[in-house]
Design an enzyme around this catalytic site. Structure first.
Site, PDB file in Angstrom:
ATOM      1  N   LYS A 190       7.317 -29.627 -23.025  1.00 56.08           N
ATOM      2  CA  LYS A 190       6.847 -28.906 -21.827  1.00 56.08           C
ATOM      3  C   LYS A 190       6.503 -29.917 -20.729  1.00 56.08           C
ATOM      4  O   LYS A 190       5.501 -30.607 -20.802  1.00 56.08           O
ATOM      5  CB  LYS A 190       5.599 -28.062 -22.110  1.00 56.08           C
ATOM      6  CG  LYS A 190       5.335 -27.117 -20.923  1.00 56.08           C
ATOM      7  CD  LYS A 190       3.919 -26.660 -20.795  1.00 56.08           C
ATOM      8  CE  LYS A 190       3.060 -27.483 -19.881  1.00 56.08           C
ATOM      9  NZ  LYS A 190       3.485 -27.543 -18.473  1.00 56.08           N
ATOM     10  N   GLU A 265      -2.554 -39.585 -24.750  1.00 57.06           N
ATOM     11  CA  GLU A 265      -2.598 -40.665 -23.745  1.00 57.06           C
ATOM     12  C   GLU A 265      -3.307 -40.086 -22.538  1.00 57.06           C
ATOM     13  O   GLU A 265      -2.754 -39.231 -21.847  1.00 57.06           O
ATOM     14  CB  GLU A 265      -1.179 -41.097 -23.358  1.00 57.06           C
ATOM     15  CG  GLU A 265      -0.382 -41.740 -24.472  1.00 57.06           C
ATOM     16  CD  GLU A 265      -0.883 -43.112 -24.835  1.00 57.06           C
ATOM     17  OE1 GLU A 265      -1.611 -43.728 -24.042  1.00 57.06           O
ATOM     18  OE2 GLU A 265      -0.551 -43.570 -25.941  1.00 57.06           O
ATOM     19  N   CYS A 299      -2.305 -43.638 -14.655  1.00 54.33           N
ATOM     20  CA  CYS A 299      -3.346 -43.833 -15.678  1.00 54.33           C
ATOM     21  C   CYS A 299      -3.797 -45.292 -15.704  1.00 54.33           C
ATOM     22  O   CYS A 299      -4.938 -45.595 -16.006  1.00 54.33           O
ATOM     23  CB  CYS A 299      -2.816 -43.415 -17.037  1.00 54.33           C
ATOM     24  SG  CYS A 299      -1.339 -44.294 -17.520  1.00 54.33           S
ATOM     25  N   GLU A 399     -12.186 -41.159 -12.767  1.00 53.73           N
ATOM     26  CA  GLU A 399     -10.814 -41.427 -12.366  1.00 53.73           C
ATOM     27  C   GLU A 399     -10.541 -40.722 -11.037  1.00 53.73           C
ATOM     28  O   GLU A 399     -10.435 -39.499 -10.986  1.00 53.73           O
ATOM     29  CB  GLU A 399      -9.888 -40.885 -13.460  1.00 53.73           C
ATOM     30  CG  GLU A 399      -8.478 -41.346 -13.345  1.00 53.73           C
ATOM     31  CD  GLU A 399      -7.610 -40.785 -14.464  1.00 53.73           C
ATOM     32  OE1 GLU A 399      -7.787 -39.614 -14.832  1.00 53.73           O
ATOM     33  OE2 GLU A 399      -6.749 -41.529 -14.955  1.00 53.73           O
TER      34      GLU A 399
HETATM   35  P1  NAD Z   1      -3.060 -32.438 -16.818  1.00 57.56           P
HETATM   36  O1  NAD Z   1      -3.912 -32.704 -17.995  1.00 57.56           O
HETATM   37  O2  NAD Z   1      -3.550 -31.498 -15.782  1.00 57.56           O
HETATM   38  O3  NAD Z   1      -1.646 -31.827 -17.281  1.00 57.56           O
HETATM   39  C1  NAD Z   1      -0.787 -32.500 -18.186  1.00 57.56           C
HETATM   40  C2  NAD Z   1       0.111 -31.495 -18.868  1.00 57.56           C
HETATM   41  O4  NAD Z   1      -0.688 -30.620 -19.673  1.00 57.56           O
HETATM   42  C3  NAD Z   1       0.894 -30.587 -17.921  1.00 57.56           C
HETATM   43  O5  NAD Z   1       2.178 -30.372 -18.461  1.00 57.56           O
HETATM   44  C4  NAD Z   1       0.078 -29.309 -17.940  1.00 57.56           C
HETATM   45  O6  NAD Z   1       0.825 -28.152 -17.619  1.00 57.56           O
HETATM   46  C5  NAD Z   1      -0.375 -29.272 -19.393  1.00 57.56           C
HETATM   47  N1  NAD Z   1      -1.552 -28.447 -19.648  1.00 57.56           N
HETATM   48  C6  NAD Z   1      -2.528 -28.053 -18.772  1.00 57.56           C
HETATM   49  N2  NAD Z   1      -3.430 -27.277 -19.414  1.00 57.56           N
HETATM   50  C7  NAD Z   1      -3.035 -27.188 -20.708  1.00 57.56           C
HETATM   51  C8  NAD Z   1      -3.557 -26.526 -21.872  1.00 57.56           C
HETATM   52  N3  NAD Z   1      -4.675 -25.807 -21.832  1.00 57.56           N
HETATM   53  N4  NAD Z   1      -2.904 -26.671 -23.042  1.00 57.56           N
HETATM   54  C9  NAD Z   1      -1.781 -27.412 -23.121  1.00 57.56           C
HETATM   55  N5  NAD Z   1      -1.223 -28.039 -22.062  1.00 57.56           N
HETATM   56  C10 NAD Z   1      -1.842 -27.942 -20.866  1.00 57.56           C
HETATM   57  O7  NAD Z   1      -2.697 -33.852 -16.237  1.00 57.56           O
HETATM   58  P2  NAD Z   1      -1.881 -34.192 -14.928  1.00 57.56           P
HETATM   59  O8  NAD Z   1      -2.751 -33.820 -13.757  1.00 57.56           O
HETATM   60  O9  NAD Z   1      -0.497 -33.643 -15.005  1.00 57.56           O
HETATM   61  O10 NAD Z   1      -1.758 -35.800 -15.029  1.00 57.56           O
HETATM   62  C11 NAD Z   1      -2.757 -36.642 -14.609  1.00 57.56           C
HETATM   63  C12 NAD Z   1      -3.572 -37.163 -15.777  1.00 57.56           C
HETATM   64  O11 NAD Z   1      -2.725 -37.761 -16.739  1.00 57.56           O
HETATM   65  C13 NAD Z   1      -4.548 -38.249 -15.378  1.00 57.56           C
HETATM   66  O12 NAD Z   1      -5.800 -38.047 -15.972  1.00 57.56           O
HETATM   67  C14 NAD Z   1      -3.904 -39.522 -15.939  1.00 57.56           C
HETATM   68  O13 NAD Z   1      -4.780 -40.578 -16.195  1.00 57.56           O
HETATM   69  C15 NAD Z   1      -3.249 -39.017 -17.163  1.00 57.56           C
HETATM   70  N6  NAD Z   1      -2.178 -39.932 -17.578  1.00 57.56           N
HETATM   71  C16 NAD Z   1      -2.365 -40.743 -18.658  1.00 57.56           C
HETATM   72  C17 NAD Z   1      -1.375 -41.641 -19.051  1.00 57.56           C
HETATM   73  C18 NAD Z   1      -1.552 -42.544 -20.241  1.00 57.56           C
HETATM   74  O14 NAD Z   1      -0.551 -43.050 -20.726  1.00 57.56           O
HETATM   75  N7  NAD Z   1      -2.755 -42.767 -20.733  1.00 57.56           N
HETATM   76  C19 NAD Z   1      -0.186 -41.697 -18.325  1.00 57.56           C
HETATM   77  C20 NAD Z   1      -0.029 -40.867 -17.230  1.00 57.56           C
HETATM   78  C21 NAD Z   1      -1.035 -39.973 -16.870  1.00 57.56           C
END
Ligand code: NAD
Length: 507
Positions: A190, A265, A299, A399
């Site tokens: 997804k 992650e 991230c 963050e």
């Molecule tokens: P997010 O958590 O809002 O969404 C990530 C994914 O999860 C999306 O596909 C979203 O649709 C899905 N999602 C949302 N609610 C959900 C639920 N209840 N159940 C299952 N899936 C759900 O994150 P974002 O805004 O897309 O990305 C930014 C975040 O990602 C930042 O906090 C960043 O630090 C983190 N990030 C971490 C890494 C790493 O490798 N550590 C890399 C990139 C981004």
């Protein structure tokens, strides 16, 4: 007048709106629960329209992945056969990098040169995973006694749900999917609802490369209900997620009902510590790269620097000077280094952090407001440097996920390490010093999954990546990244009929 480097809009015709459907059991599928339109953060026009999946769509995809795993159409192939497909996918990604990069740029707002680099770089992740498919092996125990031999087998874990974010859509998918496939797993993916197109484009490439139907399935849509179903369905053996710490916590909770394996992650508040004996010019350049790369929506963003107080003023002045030279603007122009903020709401969140820091007594040495790029929409933010920050301020702890640098100061290594470790997160950390002892002591003391010394954000498919504390669970890429997708089975064998019977004959 702002003294910044701004690249105005190029006069170009944008491509037609792309339509994305789910990919289930080797075929395109729309579902009937509506569509999600993605408006380009930089250009302000709709660039893609994607199916808004239902729980039923997610369950159909899980059923396809389950059937594909259980009948062995992929898991029982040789490593050589799996590697052959992964290598073909890598070639196809490279051949399609330009058209994939264009839609990635329009959906995410990132510069086109960066999008191209990420997609070509992702091909290398697929090639590396192919090498692991051919070399994966378990362990053997040949010293258990003359009559015993044991081997520890590695087996694919099964059906894996992959949930990805919007900030590096194709790169992060490629940190997970080829490794899961190399292990022999089947998957349901997804992508973020904001940036789904390159994931769907990949489905077409997987089919062209000869991946059997049902091995990779893609369901588009929101976290609720699609992501939540992928995290909780009992037919899924593992869920691997990259995204925010808040959603990651929810995924771990959802997965706990069936005790499936979870790899996370998550976020970071990554410090770079600068000692007075460092190569300060290289350090300043790396600080500027670390905070503005991907508009700080990263991230690994080096969003806080901890500078020795003797050099703090001069170093910050140099960072401000360099920040003025970074090219912000139209992501479609190859000269642009920093593009647009992903959504208007996110832009407001970034600004709220800066406003709160100002109110709390911090000094905004540069930026701190929206940026106008001639000919483009309003979703840009100025390069921002905030000094006079204390460790208790939200801007120093949370963050921000924007082009915002906070500056703290220190006097001793111990004090620097205390500031580094006084954080909920532990993704990455960096140290700048010409003294090897300082660097090694720092590397040992920092609570982080990755420590960079005299560099920032270098990564390689071979070198594993992940976080400690609230930055995550498990590791991606490298050999350890493959291991995450494997189960371990011990096989204990007797050689010859030498075992004395347990049951004693009746006398
Ligand atoms: P997010 O958590 O809002 O969404 C990530 C994914 O999860 C999306 O596909 C979203 O649709 C899905 N999602 C949302 N609610 C959900 C639920 N209840 N159940 C299952 N899936 C759900 O994150 P974002 O805004 O897309 O990305 C930014 C975040 O990602 C930042 O906090 C960043 O630090 C983190 N990030 C971490 C890494 C790493 O490798 N550590 C890399 C990139 C981004």
């Amino acid at each position: 007048m702002l003294d910044l480097t701004i690249i105005p809009a190029l006069a170009v015709t944008l491509p037609e709106v792309r339509v994305n459907r789910h990919w289930i059991d080797g075929a395109s599928a729309s579902g009937d629960t509506g569509w999600i339109e993605r408006t380009s953060p930089s250009h302000g026009v709709v660039v893609s329209r994607s199916a808004a999946g239902s729980a039923q769509d997610a369950q159909t995809a899980i059923a396809a992945a389950r059937a594909a795993f259980d009948d062995g159409r992929w898991s029982q192939l040789s490593g050589k056969a799996r590697a052959t497909v992964l290598l073909k996918v890598a070639d196809l990604i490279e051949a399609n990098a330009d058209r994939m990069a264009l839609i990635e740029t329009l959906e995410s707002g990132k510069p086109i040169t960066q999008a191209r680099g990420e997609i070509s770089g992702a091909a290398d992740l697929w090639r590396y995973a192919a090498s692991l498919a051919r070399t994966l092996h378990g362990d053997s125990h040949n010293s258990l006694g003359q009559d015993m031999l044991a081997v520890v087998l590695k087996e694919p874990i099964g059906v894996v749900s992959i949930i990805t974010p919007w900030n590096f859509p194709f790169w992060i998918l490629s940190q997970k999917l080829p490794f899961a496939l190399a292990a022999g797993c089947t998957c349901v993916v997804k992508p973020s609802e904001l940036t789904p197109s390159t994931t769907v484009m990949l489905a077409e490439l997987l089919a062209e490369a000869g991946l059997p139907a049902g091995v990779v399935n893609i369901v588009l849509g929101h976290g609720q209900p699609v992501g939540a179903t992928l995290a909780s369905d009992p037919r899924v053996d593992m869920v691997t997620f990259t995204g925010s710490t808040a959603v990651g916590r929810g995924i771990a909770a959802a997965a706990s009902s069936t005790l499936k394996k979870v790899a996370l992650e998550l976020g970071g508040k990554n410090p770079q510590v600068i000692f007075p004996d460092a190569d300060l010019e290289s350090a300043a350049d790396a600080v500027v790269f670390g905070v503005y790369f991907n508009v700080g929506q990263c991230c690994n963003s080096g969003s806080r620097i901890i500078v020795h107080e003797e050099i703090a003023e001069a170093f910050t002045a140099r960072v401000v000077e360099l920040s003025q030279q970074v090219a912000f603007g139209d992501p479609l122009d190859p000269a642009t280094q920093v593009g647009a903020i992903v959504s208007p709401e996110h832009g407001q969140r970034i600004d709220a952090y800066v406003t709160a820091a100002r109110k709390a007594g911090a000094n905004v040495a540069m930026g701190g407001a929206a940026l106008t790029v001639p000919g483009l929409g309003p979703q840009f933010y100025q390069p921002t440097v905030v000094t006079g920050v204390t460790p208790d301020m939200a801007i120093a702890r949370e963050e921000v996920f924007g082009p915002v640098l906070t500056v703290l100061t220190f006097r001793t290594l111990d004090e620097a390490l205390h500031l580094v470790n006084d954080a909920d997160y532990g993704l990455s950390a960096g140290v700048w010093s010409e003294n090897i002892h300082t660097c090694l002591a720092f590397a040992r003391g920092a609570q982080a999954g990755t420590v960079w010394t005299n560099t920032w954000m270098d990564g390689f498919p071979e070198v594993t990546f992940g976080g400690v504390k609230q930055s995550g669970l498990g590791r991606e890429i490298g050999r350890q990244g493959l291991d995450e997708f494997m189960e371990t089975k011990s096989l204990v064998m007797r050689i010859g009929r030498t075992r004395a019977p347990w049951v004693r004959p009746r006398s």
